[in-house]
Design an enzyme around this catalytic site. Structure first.
Site, PDB file in Angstrom:
ATOM      1  N   GLY A 160       0.818  -1.204   0.000  1.00 25.22           N
ATOM      2  CA  GLY A 160       0.000   0.000   0.000  1.00 25.22           C
ATOM      3  C   GLY A 160       0.856   1.261   0.000  1.00 25.22           C
ATOM      4  O   GLY A 160       0.618   2.163  -0.768  1.00 25.22           O
ATOM      5  N   PHE A 161       1.814   1.312   0.912  1.00 29.83           N
ATOM      6  CA  PHE A 161       2.745   2.443   1.046  1.00 29.83           C
ATOM      7  C   PHE A 161       2.040   3.755   1.375  1.00 29.83           C
ATOM      8  O   PHE A 161       2.628   4.819   1.233  1.00 29.83           O
ATOM      9  CB  PHE A 161       3.588   2.611  -0.226  1.00 29.83           C
ATOM     10  CG  PHE A 161       4.249   1.350  -0.694  1.00 29.83           C
ATOM     11  CD1 PHE A 161       5.276   0.771   0.036  1.00 29.83           C
ATOM     12  CD2 PHE A 161       3.834   0.721  -1.858  1.00 29.83           C
ATOM     13  CE1 PHE A 161       5.881  -0.401  -0.398  1.00 29.83           C
ATOM     14  CE2 PHE A 161       4.436  -0.456  -2.293  1.00 29.83           C
ATOM     15  CZ  PHE A 161       5.466  -1.011  -1.555  1.00 29.83           C
ATOM     16  N   GLY A 219       2.044   1.030  13.292  1.00 29.01           N
ATOM     17  CA  GLY A 219       1.361  -0.234  13.515  1.00 29.01           C
ATOM     18  C   GLY A 219       1.882  -0.964  14.734  1.00 29.01           C
ATOM     19  O   GLY A 219       1.138  -1.223  15.687  1.00 29.01           O
ATOM     20  N   ARG A 265      13.659  -1.016  19.990  1.00 32.51           N
ATOM     21  CA  ARG A 265      13.919  -2.458  19.933  1.00 32.51           C
ATOM     22  C   ARG A 265      13.327  -3.045  18.660  1.00 32.51           C
ATOM     23  O   ARG A 265      12.180  -2.754  18.308  1.00 32.51           O
ATOM     24  CB  ARG A 265      13.323  -3.146  21.162  1.00 32.51           C
ATOM     25  CG  ARG A 265      13.575  -4.647  21.167  1.00 32.51           C
ATOM     26  CD  ARG A 265      13.078  -5.298  22.440  1.00 32.51           C
ATOM     27  NE  ARG A 265      14.002  -5.052  23.548  1.00 32.51           N
ATOM     28  CZ  ARG A 265      13.628  -4.973  24.822  1.00 32.51           C
ATOM     29  NH1 ARG A 265      12.373  -5.090  25.150  1.00 32.51           N
ATOM     30  NH2 ARG A 265      14.518  -4.755  25.754  1.00 32.51           N
ATOM     31  N   GLU A 281       8.792   3.339   7.414  1.00 30.73           N
ATOM     32  CA  GLU A 281       9.020   4.453   6.493  1.00 30.73           C
ATOM     33  C   GLU A 281      10.431   5.015   6.520  1.00 30.73           C
ATOM     34  O   GLU A 281      10.904   5.595   5.549  1.00 30.73           O
ATOM     35  CB  GLU A 281       7.984   5.546   6.769  1.00 30.73           C
ATOM     36  CG  GLU A 281       6.658   5.134   6.184  1.00 30.73           C
ATOM     37  CD  GLU A 281       5.454   5.815   6.792  1.00 30.73           C
ATOM     38  OE1 GLU A 281       4.899   6.684   6.138  1.00 30.73           O
ATOM     39  OE2 GLU A 281       5.064   5.468   7.932  1.00 30.73           O
TER      40      GLU A 281
HETATM   41 MO1  MOS Z   1       2.395   5.329   5.235  1.00 30.85          MO
HETATM   42  S1  MOS Z   1       2.537   6.754   3.747  1.00 30.85           S
HETATM   43  O1  MOS Z   1       1.942   6.293   6.553  1.00 30.85           O
HETATM   44  O2  MOS Z   1       1.148   4.251   4.802  1.00 30.85           O
END
Ligand code: MOS
Length: 687
Positions: free
Chosen positions: A234-235, A504, A572, A649
């Site tokens: 997805g990015f 996440g 970590r 990222e």
């Molecule tokens: Mo990333 S551009 O926060 O899915």
């Protein structure tokens, strides 16, 4: 389980839990779920850039055998919120080339596509304006920049400080529009039933998507369920729901059957967002010893006429380096283009290309090693907020990288190393990305057979999230990994952060830890919600150092990258295998940004003219040689109870600047406009 075994679980290179299902083709993506009696939809998209639909002729489309329905603005249902990119078919207006103007539903995807291609529109065409400039007449100052930062910041008298500086850099950089190209296209299966809507979507956040879809269709959120067990990348482009989800839902309601709808690769270039092009002026003032007295970073970028997206390009400059006097600004031009959106490290990635290129220019002007320059400008606290950094190991990354890369032997003189007709050089740049988290809900239950069920509305877009959350649960419960059953990808599991913003692991992992700790306290079923948790006040960011070697062909201007090394400090590391993949994936995408990726806007046509993988170039195996990523020891419990930050990222941040800096070292040519194409070097190279 012994302490040593436990120690080995967190950080261990555990294989992906779903890896086997994926390679055997058993993992079902959004339009692969088995549903009863599916119909197929295909989108018709605008072939003009700006104007109004005067008439629709659906005769030929309806005549295609198997076509069940044609939906246009003339008969589409009114949405409860018809604004913005998701407000498809709500009016005859066309605001950009490639906008959705029709949906054709059929018994097969082939018939739907044929129908969509035969749907005819008569347009009243208006002149369009699609090119960003730093003096564009529509430029304005947005109220905030994404995701809620101040648009501009000023500390002290910037102009006076620039005037008085002993050493100066004043340079303007540009980055092009770029498109995310995940392997799985944006795709949706929608099942509209009497009292419930189920949406199987290629999405990075099921919970957010459920709320947005419910709001758009005026439904109670409890009637909507969004599922995404497997997502093929997805990015950022699958962050919010995209128009195909709205279209699939409309189509399912219209024909009373489940509907599958996948965008074509070419449609993705208009309908799934893109990285805004930027023009960035960086002005640095410093003392002769390289210590900066003033930093100014002014940005021009674009949005659409449909909705506002204001990327936070210079926000990174607010925390990166010390300087008592500073300014950051953002201005937007409103153009007849699709709305820009998220692409891996939105803001930080293009912003750091400019800042880290300018730092390299300053190092050369001062006659200083570029690593030493960064060390001399290392701030003690966050320069603008004054907050302490929870952890900041940028210098440790540079020291470790310099040792491994062999930086000490580097001669700074540009344009003097040759291997036949190739010019050789090396460059560095810093990486950084915010380390944040968002409230999430996790559920944990002890089962009769001594195993544990963990449920959380996380999404695994290929990162290894599912595996890492199981590792975190096993570690917290102090049991072997095979005693954990993990279920994700369902909006019914409650509020959860989306797979974005590198948040996440920190967000979902914190909730999983909380739920598992409750089990340890004696509960059988534990529901944990991290909402309202006390957050430690600190400036929280991950850091990294990128080292790149380039070879530039003197005759063709071709740039090759024999070697790249990234050293990261991201708290970590939960899983050495999936983390390494994230880092080298980010760096590879950064190499693409440096050398290849560019969505070309034709000013006359008003659209992107290279919308496929033959013409929009991303790195392939032959482009990537020796890319290595390592990390320094770091534990940051201010960010998460696991001590982890985020890693999705940061790998892309700074890579393009390291390449540009290495190209300068190799050739003596400073390329300030990405990508570094051969034509930007030819005619300037030493002979
Ligand atoms: Mo990333 S551009 O926060 O899915």
């Amino acid at each position: 389980m012994t302490v040593t075994e436990r120690e080995r679980l967190i950080g261990a290179p555990v294989d992906r839990i779903e890896g086997r299902d994926k390679v055997e083709g058993k993992a079902a993506y959004a339009v692969e779920w088995s549903v009863p009696n599916p119909a197929y939809a295909h989108l018709a998209t605008a072939t003009i850039t700006r104007g109004t639909i005067r008439a629709v002729d659906a005769t030929a489309a309806r005549a295609v055998p198997g076509v069940l329905a044609v939906i246009t603005h003339e008969d589409a249902p009114e949405l409860a919120d018809g604004s913005g990119e998701l407000g498809i078919l709500q009016s005859p207006r066309v605001a950009y080339r490639g906008q959705v103007v029709g949906i054709v539903v059929a018994e097969s995807s082939e018939a739907a596509r044929e129908g969509a291609e035969l749907l005819r529109f008569d347009y009243a065409v208006e002149p369009h304006d699609v090119v960003l400039t730093s003096d564009h007449p529509t430029l304005y100052r947005p109220d905030t920049v994404s995701p809620g930062f101040e648009t501009d910041t000023v500390v002290g008298d910037v102009e006076a400080a620039l005037h008085a500086a002993e050493v100066k850099v004043d340079a303007t950089y540009s980055t092009p529009a770029e498109h995310n190209n995940p392997m799985e296209p944006h795709a949706t299966t929608a099942i509209w039933e009497e009292d419930a809507l189920t949406v199987i979507d290629a999405i990075q956040g099921a919970f957010f998507a459920r709320n947005e879809i419910a709001r758009r269709f005026g439904l109670d959120p409890s009637r909507v369920r969004v599922l995404a067990h497997h997502v093929g990348g997805g990015f950022g482009s699958k962050g919010p729901p995209r128009p195909q989800a709205i279209a699939a839902i409309m189509a399912s309601r219209h024909v009373g059957r489940p509907v599958r709808l996948a965008l074509t690769r070419r449609q993705m270039f208009a309908l799934t967002g893109y990285r805004t092009p930027t023009i960035q002026r960086v002005q640095l003032g410093a003392r002769k010893d390289g210590r900066m007295t003033v930093i100014a970073h002014d940005v021009w970028e674009q949005t659409s006429t449909v909705e506002e997206f204001a990327e936070q390009t210079s926000v990174v400059t607010r925390m990166m380096y010390a300087a008592p006097i500073r300014r950051t600004t953002h201005r937007l031009a409103r153009l007849d283009v699709p709305t820009p959106s998220w692409m891996r490290a939105p803001g930080e990635c293009p912003g750091m290309f400019a800042l880290e290129s300018a730092l390299d220019e300053l190092a050369i002007t001062c006659g200083l090693d570029p690593i030493e320059l960064r060390v001399r400008n290392e701030p003690r606290v966050d320069p603008e907020s004054g907050l302490r950094f929870s952890t900041r190991n940028l210098v440790a990354c540079f020291r470790e990288g310099a040792e491994r890369f062999g930086w000490a032997e580097r001669d700074p003189t540009p344009g003097i190393r040759r291997d036949g007709r190739w010019l050789l050089g090396t460059g560095v740049a810093s990486s950084t990305y915010p380390a944040r988290k968002w409230p999430s809900v996790a559920y944990a239950r002890r089962l009769d057979d001594g195993t544990f069920l963990i449920r959380i509305g996380a999404i695994d877009i290929g990162t290894g999230a599912r595996t890492i959350l199981a590792q975190i649960a096993a570690d917290t419960l102090d049991v072997p990994l095979d005693r954990i059953h993990i279920e994700i990808g369902d909006s019914d599991f409650g509020r959860a952060m989306l797979a974005g913003g590198s948040m996440g692991t920190s967000s979902w992992g914190s909730a999983v830890v909380m739920a598992c700790r409750r089990l340890l306290l004696g509960q059988d079923e534990a529901l944990a919600d991290t909402e309202g948790e006390q957050e430690e006040s600190a400036s929280k960011h991950a850091f990294g150092a990128q080292f790149v070697e380039v070879a530039v062909n003197m005759d063709t201007g071709e740039v090759r990258i024999p070697r790249a090394l990234g050293v990261f400090a991201c708290g970590r590391i939960m899983n050495a295998k999936t983390a390494r993949s994230q880092f080298i994936g980010g760096m590879t995408m950064g190499i693409g940004m440096a050398l290849l990726e560019e969505s070309v806007m034709d000013p006359h046509l008003g659209g992107f003219v290279n919308p496929d993988l033959a013409q929009y170039r991303v790195p392939v195996n032959a482009d990537i040689r020796d890319v290595e990523a390592i990390w320094v020891d770091e534990v940051d419990t201010a960010v998460s109870p696991m001590g982890a930050k985020g890693i999705g990222e940061i790998g892309i941040v700074g890579t393009a600047a390291a390449v540009a800096n290495a190209v300068h070292h190799a050739t003596g040519v400073r390329v300030r406009d990405l990508p570094i194409r051969p034509d930007r070097l030819l005619g300037k190279l030493p002979r």
